[in-house]
Design a protein around this motif. Structure first.
Motif, short mmCIF file in Angstrom:
data_model
loop_
_atom_site.label_atom_id
_atom_site.label_comp_id
_atom_site.label_asym_id
_atom_site.label_seq_id
_atom_site.Cartn_x
_atom_site.Cartn_y
_atom_site.Cartn_z
N ALA A 124 0.82 -1.22 0.00
CA ALA A 124 0.00 0.00 0.00
C ALA A 124 0.85 1.27 0.00
O ALA A 124 0.40 2.32 -0.44
N GLU A 125 2.09 1.15 0.46
CA GLU A 125 2.98 2.31 0.54
C GLU A 125 3.81 2.52 -0.73
O GLU A 125 4.60 3.45 -0.79
N LEU A 126 3.62 1.69 -1.73
CA LEU A 126 4.47 1.73 -2.91
C LEU A 126 3.95 2.63 -4.04
O LEU A 126 4.59 2.71 -5.09
N GLY A 127 2.84 3.25 -3.85
CA GLY A 127 2.31 4.15 -4.88
C GLY A 127 2.10 3.45 -6.20
O GLY A 127 1.51 2.37 -6.25
N ASP A 128 2.62 4.06 -7.28
CA ASP A 128 2.46 3.50 -8.62
C ASP A 128 3.07 2.10 -8.76
O ASP A 128 2.71 1.35 -9.66
N TRP A 129 4.01 1.78 -7.91
CA TRP A 129 4.68 0.48 -7.99
C TRP A 129 3.88 -0.64 -7.32
O TRP A 129 4.24 -1.81 -7.44
N ALA A 130 2.81 -0.31 -6.61
CA ALA A 130 2.05 -1.32 -5.86
C ALA A 130 1.54 -2.45 -6.73
O ALA A 130 1.46 -3.60 -6.29
N ASP A 131 1.17 -2.14 -7.96
CA ASP A 131 0.62 -3.17 -8.85
C ASP A 131 1.61 -3.63 -9.92
O ASP A 131 1.23 -4.34 -10.85
N ALA A 132 2.84 -3.23 -9.78
CA ALA A 132 3.87 -3.63 -10.76
C ALA A 132 4.41 -5.00 -10.37
O ALA A 132 5.45 -5.12 -9.74
N MET A 133 3.65 -6.02 -10.73
CA MET A 133 4.06 -7.37 -10.38
C MET A 133 3.64 -8.33 -11.48
O MET A 133 2.69 -9.09 -11.34
N PRO A 134 4.36 -8.30 -12.61
CA PRO A 134 4.03 -9.27 -13.65
C PRO A 134 4.16 -10.68 -13.08
O PRO A 134 5.07 -10.97 -12.32
N PHE A 135 3.24 -11.53 -13.44
CA PHE A 135 3.25 -12.88 -12.91
C PHE A 135 2.84 -13.84 -14.02
O PHE A 135 1.90 -13.56 -14.77
N SER A 136 3.53 -14.92 -14.11
CA SER A 136 3.23 -15.90 -15.14
C SER A 136 3.50 -17.29 -14.61
O SER A 136 4.50 -17.50 -13.91
N ARG A 137 2.63 -18.20 -14.91
CA ARG A 137 2.87 -19.61 -14.62
C ARG A 137 2.63 -20.35 -15.92
O ARG A 137 1.73 -20.01 -16.67
#
Length: 191
Positions: A124-137
């Motif tokens: 929650a404290e990461l601002g714009d980076w909060a949702d920067a989590m590419p994920f692949s399986r």
């Protein structure tokens, strides 16, 4: 700078690398840059004698190096130079090497899970980076040789970004990347 791969085949070097405090020291040097034994002791809540000893052990096996240009007086600075360490799980290895490798891999996975949990707690404290989590399986059907080629292609891409995308540029932050591949359990080999 492209660093040639170094395969760890010596049990003494792997033992030196697998020590939990040495792993913490390596991570601190990689993330925060060069440091002294005293600074690392404070950062890791250890005593200076312990960090000094473990720094020397890591240096003896070529995992870190002194940074004499940063020293003043008797103060010794250490850094983690770029490296491409490789470990081969191989049935021809000694039981000791296999056990050390399995322990090191388990330690890395545990550390990664703990780091991911910290990310989630601080998200929650990461601002714009909060949702920067590419994920692949996914999964692939490959020969052993093709799996090695796939891994080398991944490592080449990672090295390219490491070499051309320096830290400290405006708008950047360190992003942890992980790659793991293993045969699906309970499935036989295709003929």
């Amino acid at each position: 700078m492209d660093v040639p791969p170094r395969e760890i085949t010596d049990p003494a070097a792997l033992r030196a690398l697998a020590h939990p405090l040495r792993q913490r020291i390596l991570r601190a040097l990689a993330e925060k840059g060069p440091a002294t034994a005293t600074a690392l002791a404070a950062q890791l809540a250890e005593n200076t004698g312990a960090t000094s000893y473990h720094l020397r052990q890591l240096a003896a096996h070529g995992f870190i190096e002194e940074a004499p240009e940063l020293a003043s007086g008797k103060e010794r600075w250490w850094r983690s130079p770029p490296k491409d360490l490789r470990y081969r799980m191989d049935k021809e290895q000694s039981p000791e090497m296999r056990e050390l490798l399995e322990r090191l891999v388990a330690q890395h996975i545990t550390d990664d899970v703990e780091t991911f949990q910290r990310f989630r707690a601080e998200r929650a404290e990461l601002g714009d980076w909060a949702d920067a989590m590419p994920f692949s399986r996914g999964s692939i059907c490959v020969t052993r040789e093709e799996l090695e080629e796939f891994c080398e292609d991944y490592l080449a891409l990672l090295k390219r970004f490491q070499a051309t995308h320096a830290e400290g540029r405006p708008g950047t932050r360190r992003v942890l990347t992980r790659f793991i591949a293993f045969p699906a359990p309970g499935m036989s080999t295709s003929e």
